[in-house]
Design an enzyme around this catalytic site. Structure first.
Site, PDB file in Angstrom:
ATOM      1  N   SER A  13       0.834  -1.155  -0.208  1.00  0.00           N
ATOM      2  CA  SER A  13      -0.011   0.096  -0.132  1.00  0.00           C
ATOM      3  C   SER A  13       0.929   1.145  -0.022  1.00  0.00           C
ATOM      4  O   SER A  13       2.265   1.149   0.292  1.00  0.00           O
ATOM      5  CB  SER A  13      -0.992   0.107   1.341  1.00  0.00           C
ATOM      6  OG  SER A  13      -1.577   0.927   1.460  1.00  0.00           O
ATOM      7  N   GLY A  14       0.215   2.464  -0.229  1.00  0.00           N
ATOM      8  CA  GLY A  14       1.031   3.914  -0.140  1.00  0.00           C
ATOM      9  C   GLY A  14       2.396   3.803  -0.671  1.00  0.00           C
ATOM     10  O   GLY A  14       2.730   3.477  -1.456  1.00  0.00           O
ATOM     11  N   TYR A 164       1.696   7.584  18.300  1.00  0.00           N
ATOM     12  CA  TYR A 164       2.252   7.475  16.934  1.00  0.00           C
ATOM     13  C   TYR A 164       3.497   8.238  16.936  1.00  0.00           C
ATOM     14  O   TYR A 164       4.439   7.664  16.385  1.00  0.00           O
ATOM     15  CB  TYR A 164       1.187   7.851  15.872  1.00  0.00           C
ATOM     16  CG  TYR A 164       1.797   7.929  14.421  1.00  0.00           C
ATOM     17  CD1 TYR A 164       1.957   6.707  13.816  1.00  0.00           C
ATOM     18  CD2 TYR A 164       1.978   9.209  13.916  1.00  0.00           C
ATOM     19  CE1 TYR A 164       2.675   6.893  12.491  1.00  0.00           C
ATOM     20  CE2 TYR A 164       2.693   9.238  12.866  1.00  0.00           C
ATOM     21  CZ  TYR A 164       2.884   7.929  11.874  1.00  0.00           C
ATOM     22  OH  TYR A 164       3.402   8.005  10.688  1.00  0.00           O
TER      23      TYR A 164
END
Ligand SMILES: NC(=O)c1ccc[n+]([C@@H]2O[C@H](COP(=O)([O-])OP(=O)(O)OC[C@H]3O[C@@H](n4cnc5c(N)ncnc54)[C@H](OP(=O)(O)O)[C@@H]3O)[C@@H](O)[C@H]2O)c1
Length: 280
Positions: A13-14, A164
């Site tokens: 992904s991404g 995060y």
């Protein structure tokens, strides 16, 4: 990158997916680490279409679980006698605190400890293949983060974005200590901020973050742009002798003061080795 072997996580992904495709286009052979079979096979098929005849491969692991981090590193080390570039890129943000079966907070395990354990397991391959490179995807979200060594699992103080940010601070501190330990070996270690990129990041975080990120995504850069610094660090001759740096837009940048704390970097290394059960 003709003939070079690149191990990459988070390429289903991404940013990681685009970086893998670009590096395959430059002639590298990609070794993917993924957790999802359907997305893994789809990425592999795209790589095969870009570079027919190159034996790209895939290994499956849930990178939030310590045993699987170790297992996949051992599998790759057994399958790949040479390793030119290791890209630790998988990452996620979780709106609420979750604890893995190893007793680790999920963000810390996925975003930091997997980088540490995979690099540890592939270190001999990188050393044997020098000049070689280790690259860690961090973020400018580390900017306000502070590490509390008495609460690395954020049991006392959890916020999705805050935790995060701490994990991305860990990525920079880990890179600094790795670079220090690898000095003079021909293996470099660098990390990067890719920019704010329109990927699947945040879509499944839950809570307010997924809502905020949906509103902000129209202002994000494309995954093609977001992958540029990663591809630069993996392939550019200019970057060959640079180590221990934090890159943004293909240039070294200054991370936060907390991310330049070498004593914290050493302590994080020792604590990570203890938590993962590997030699410090
Ligand atoms: N997007 C941004 O604006 C931004 C900004 C700064 C830094 N970053 C960093 O860039 C990196 C890539 O993120 P992205 O934006 O490309 O997000 P993404 O589209 O959500 O991709 C994340 C990748 O990580 C993989 N992954 C997540 N948890 C995993 C696990 N437990 N085991 C194995 N693989 C796992 C995902 O696999 P699946 O396909 O199976 O989900 C996916 O391939 C992350 O480290 C992120 O922190 C992103």
């Amino acid at each position: 990158m003709e003939g070079k072997v690149v191990v990459i996580t988070g390429a289903t992904s991404g940013i990681g997916q685009v970086a893998a495709e670009k590096l395959a286009g430059l002639g590298a052979r990609l070794v993917l680490v993924a957790r999802d079979k359907a997305r893994g096979e789809a990425t592999l098929a795209r790589l095969a279409a870009i570079a027919p005849g190159v034996a790209h491969s895939i290994h499956y692991a849930d990178l939030s679980r310590v045993a699987q981090m170790k297992q996949v590193a051992a599998e790759i080390a057994a399958a790949e006698p040479r390793l030119d570039v290791l890209i630790n890129n998988a990452g996620a943000l979780f709106g609420s605190r979750q604890v893995t079966e190893d007793g680790l907070e999920l963000t810390f395990a996925t975003n930091h400890l997997s980088y540490f354990v995979l690099t540890d397991g592939l270190r001999q391959r990188l050393l044997a293949s020098a000049p070689s490179r280790a690259i860690n995807t961090s973020s400018d979200a580390h900017g306000r983060a502070r590490l509390d060594f008495d609460d690395l699992q954020s049991a006392r103080d959890y916020g999705g974005f805050k935790v995060y940010g701490r994990s991305k601070l860990c990525n920079i501190l880990f890179t600094r200590e790795l670079a220090r330990r690898l000095a003079g070996t021909g293996v470099t270690a660098n990390c990067l901020h890719p920019g704010f990129v329109d990927t699947r990041f945040g879509d499944h975080s839950g809570g307010a973050f997924s809502y905020v990120i949906r509103l902000a995504k129209p202002f994000a850069i494309s995954p093609e742009k977001g992958a540029q610094t990663l591809v630069y660090l993996a392939s550019s001759p200019e970057a060959e002798n640079v180590s221990g740096q934090y890159f943004y837009k293909c240039r070294p940048a200054a991370p936060s003061p907390a991310a330049q704390d070498d004593a914290a970097a050493r302590r994080l290394w020792l604590e990570s080795a203890r938590l993962a059960g590997v030699e410090p």
